[in-house]
Design an enzyme around this catalytic site. Structure first.
Site, short mmCIF file in Angstrom:
data_model
loop_
_atom_site.label_atom_id
_atom_site.label_comp_id
_atom_site.label_asym_id
_atom_site.label_seq_id
_atom_site.Cartn_x
_atom_site.Cartn_y
_atom_site.Cartn_z
N LYS A 125 -1.86 6.31 -4.92
CA LYS A 125 -0.33 6.06 -4.97
C LYS A 125 -0.32 5.46 -6.31
O LYS A 125 -1.00 3.73 -6.52
CB LYS A 125 0.40 5.13 -3.94
N PHE A 155 2.48 15.08 -10.14
CA PHE A 155 1.65 15.75 -9.04
C PHE A 155 2.69 16.45 -8.73
O PHE A 155 2.17 16.96 -7.14
CB PHE A 155 1.83 14.17 -7.98
N ARG A 203 13.98 12.52 2.78
CA ARG A 203 12.52 11.36 2.99
C ARG A 203 12.17 12.81 4.26
O ARG A 203 13.42 12.41 4.71
CB ARG A 203 13.11 10.42 3.02
N LYS A 246 3.76 7.97 2.61
CA LYS A 246 3.05 6.84 1.58
C LYS A 246 2.19 6.21 2.77
O LYS A 246 2.47 5.93 3.60
CB LYS A 246 3.47 5.78 0.95
#
Length: 293
Positions: free
Chosen positions: A61, A133, A203, A209
């Site tokens: 990340k 990504f 989401r 994460k």
């Protein structure tokens, strides 16, 4: 007649360039509110131990600013146009790219000032990377999009455009070891992409994460005065979550931030360690202003 309501309807209809092009044609870029220009991106939930890892890819990340290339222009997550040098964006393909504008581990301040400047500093941009990504408009699931991304990048003449390295997730223990090493080396955490997932502008657990702490965002409602050594300066921010819950955010500020606190109405990111019995964050402390909001 084109109204704000019709603009909202159009803005919600798709995540890619045609939506933005239609709005700009109708209203003009200068008149568009931030929500209309903001790209609709895939957003992450938080990984917790015990969640299934089968089918996930793992990557670092990166502690930068989310960057969205719509095929012609570069945008922040919040819908601000990124004024980058022509040499930086010139080699980018004519298709949408989702990634992070990154200056290296521990260099968020450099990335922030560089991306937000309306007069691009060539030397500052030389230190930037566009860590790509995902391909939001490419067909198929993430496995297929990743294969396509690996065909597109690297570009020999543009080493600052980087396909984010991905590896298959295995076990929680292995994931924890990887996180520990990334954090030890100055990184922020890990991201997990579900290989079988389409690109969805919402989401979900398709994107996760994993960091050594939780973080979230809240809106600044008021500045609360300090006492003792903080007399005459900020003592805490009163903030409100998206669910309408309010709490004091008093830790994590530098002296400079207490003297010139985040503006009322601004969106701030805070870190915390779980929730207390009332559902409010435990040991919440200020991290930064969400400048790309």
């Amino acid at each position: 007649m084109w109204t704000a309501a019709s603009a909202r309807s159009s803005a919600a209809s798709t995540a890619n360039k045609p939506r933005r092009a239609l709005l700009i044609a109708a209203l003009g870029s200068a008149l568009l509110p931030a929500w209309a220009k903001a790209p609709r991106l895939m957003l992450a939930n938080v990984y917790r131990r015990g969640m299934p890892l089968a089918g996930y890819w793992v990557s670092e990340k990166y502690d930068g600013l989310r960057g969205y290339w719509d095929g012609e222009a570069l945008w922040t997550r919040g819908g601000e146009r990124v004024v980058a040098p022509a040499w930086f964006t010139g080699p980018l393909p004519a298709m949408p790219l989702d990634g992070e504008l990154w200056a290296g581990r521990g260099r968020f301040a450099h990335a922030l000032s560089t991306v937000r400047s309306q007069q691009p500093d060539d030397a500052a941009w030389r230190a930037m990377r566009f860590m790509v990504f995902d391909l939001p408009a490419a067909p198929g699931d993430f496995d297929a999009r990743l294969e396509r991304l690996r065909q597109l990048l690297p570009i020999a003449a543009a080493p600052w455009i980087v396909a984010v390295p991905q590896q298959r997730a295995t076990t929680h223990a292995a994931l924890q070891l990887q996180l520990d090493q990334v954090v030890k080396d100055g990184g922020e955490g890990l991201m997990l992409h579900l290989g079988g997932a389409p690109y969805r502008s919402e989401r979900s657990d398709d994107l996760l994460k994993f960091k050594p702490y939780d973080d979230a965002e809240a809106r600044v409602v008021a500045h609360l005065p300090g006492q003792g050594k903080h007399a005459g300066r900020l003592g805490a921010l009163l903030v409100e979550t998206g669910e309408g819950r309010r709490f004091r955010l008093g830790g994590g500020f530098t002296d400079a931030q207490r003297a010139a606190p985040p503006a009322i109405g601004s969106l701030v990111t805070y870190r915390y360690n779980g929730l207390n019995a009332s559902g409010l964050p435990r040991h919440a402390r200020f991290l930064r202003v969400r400048e790309d909001s």
